[in-house]
Design a protein around this motif. Structure first.
Motif, PDB file in Angstrom:
ATOM      1  N   MET A 142       0.839  -1.194   0.000  1.00 59.39           N
ATOM      2  CA  MET A 142       0.000   0.000   0.000  1.00 59.39           C
ATOM      3  C   MET A 142       0.877   1.248   0.000  1.00 59.39           C
ATOM      4  O   MET A 142       1.951   1.261   0.588  1.00 59.39           O
ATOM      5  N   LEU A 143       0.394   2.272  -0.644  1.00 62.05           N
ATOM      6  CA  LEU A 143       1.058   3.569  -0.676  1.00 62.05           C
ATOM      7  C   LEU A 143       0.145   4.555   0.038  1.00 62.05           C
ATOM      8  O   LEU A 143      -1.037   4.651  -0.278  1.00 62.05           O
ATOM      9  N   LEU A 144       0.679   5.269   1.014  1.00 56.88           N
ATOM     10  CA  LEU A 144      -0.096   6.229   1.793  1.00 56.88           C
ATOM     11  C   LEU A 144       0.397   7.636   1.472  1.00 56.88           C
ATOM     12  O   LEU A 144       1.585   7.931   1.602  1.00 56.88           O
ATOM     13  N   THR A 191       9.213  10.524   6.126  1.00 58.21           N
ATOM     14  CA  THR A 191      10.678  10.620   6.183  1.00 58.21           C
ATOM     15  C   THR A 191      11.368   9.406   6.778  1.00 58.21           C
ATOM     16  O   THR A 191      12.593   9.343   6.771  1.00 58.21           O
ATOM     17  N   ALA A 192      10.639   8.437   7.297  1.00 63.23           N
ATOM     18  CA  ALA A 192      11.263   7.267   7.925  1.00 63.23           C
ATOM     19  C   ALA A 192      11.512   6.175   6.888  1.00 63.23           C
ATOM     20  O   ALA A 192      11.323   6.373   5.692  1.00 63.23           O
ATOM     21  N   THR A 193      11.905   5.014   7.367  1.00 66.65           N
ATOM     22  CA  THR A 193      12.230   3.893   6.492  1.00 66.65           C
ATOM     23  C   THR A 193      10.980   3.283   5.869  1.00 66.65           C
ATOM     24  O   THR A 193       9.871   3.509   6.321  1.00 66.65           O
ATOM     25  N   ALA A 194      11.208   2.473   4.853  1.00 66.44           N
ATOM     26  CA  ALA A 194      10.107   1.771   4.188  1.00 66.44           C
ATOM     27  C   ALA A 194       9.566   0.674   5.097  1.00 66.44           C
ATOM     28  O   ALA A 194      10.206   0.275   6.064  1.00 66.44           O
ATOM     29  N   ALA A 232       3.070   2.071  14.755  1.00 69.49           N
ATOM     30  CA  ALA A 232       3.700   3.047  15.649  1.00 69.49           C
ATOM     31  C   ALA A 232       4.594   4.009  14.876  1.00 69.49           C
ATOM     32  O   ALA A 232       4.624   5.209  15.156  1.00 69.49           O
ATOM     33  N   THR A 233       5.301   3.510  13.876  1.00 72.78           N
ATOM     34  CA  THR A 233       6.170   4.364  13.060  1.00 72.78           C
ATOM     35  C   THR A 233       5.347   5.333  12.226  1.00 72.78           C
ATOM     36  O   THR A 233       5.689   6.508  12.102  1.00 72.78           O
ATOM     37  N   LEU A 234       4.247   4.848  11.652  1.00 72.58           N
ATOM     38  CA  LEU A 234       3.379   5.733  10.873  1.00 72.58           C
ATOM     39  C   LEU A 234       2.772   6.837  11.725  1.00 72.58           C
ATOM     40  O   LEU A 234       2.605   7.960  11.271  1.00 72.58           O
ATOM     41  N   THR A 278      -3.818   5.028  16.083  1.00 71.59           N
ATOM     42  CA  THR A 278      -3.565   3.612  15.855  1.00 71.59           C
ATOM     43  C   THR A 278      -3.557   2.869  17.186  1.00 71.59           C
ATOM     44  O   THR A 278      -3.362   3.471  18.237  1.00 71.59           O
ATOM     45  N   LYS A 279      -3.773   1.600  17.120  1.00 67.32           N
ATOM     46  CA  LYS A 279      -3.655   0.747  18.312  1.00 67.32           C
ATOM     47  C   LYS A 279      -2.215   0.283  18.395  1.00 67.32           C
ATOM     48  O   LYS A 279      -1.721  -0.381  17.504  1.00 67.32           O
TER      49      LYS A 279
END
Length: 81
Positions: free
Chosen positions: A37-39, A47-50, A55-57, A79-80
């Motif tokens: 998926m592309l957001l 700016t973070a990793t792929a 939690a990162t999103l 997010t949960k």
């Protein structure tokens, strides 16, 4: 929210693999799937990793690229974790 503020695009075809696993007391059915998926969030760049987790999103990994805060999406992501 502004129109088109958030876009979720399925960027690759989904792939599914399944098989019946025997040879033990009970039969098992194993399923494996993969998708991509592309957001896109209007006015921001990720700016973070792929391959991020939830939690990162939800973290501070978004840089504002719009010239004015009023030109951004106006999105709140919960997010949960």
């Amino acid at each position: 929210l502004t129109r088109g503020a958030l876009k979720i695009i399925e960027s690759e075809s989904r792939e599914f693999f399944s098989e019946i696993v025997g040879g033990q007391e009970n039969l098992k059915y194993r399923i494996q799937a993969e998708s991509s998926m592309l957001l896109k969030v209007g006015g921001y760049k990720y700016t973070a990793t792929a391959n991020p987790d939830d939690a990162t999103l939800a973290g501070a990994n978004w840089a504002m690229i719009a010239t004015d805060v009023k030109s951004t999406a106006g999105v709140l992501i919960n997010t949960k974790a």
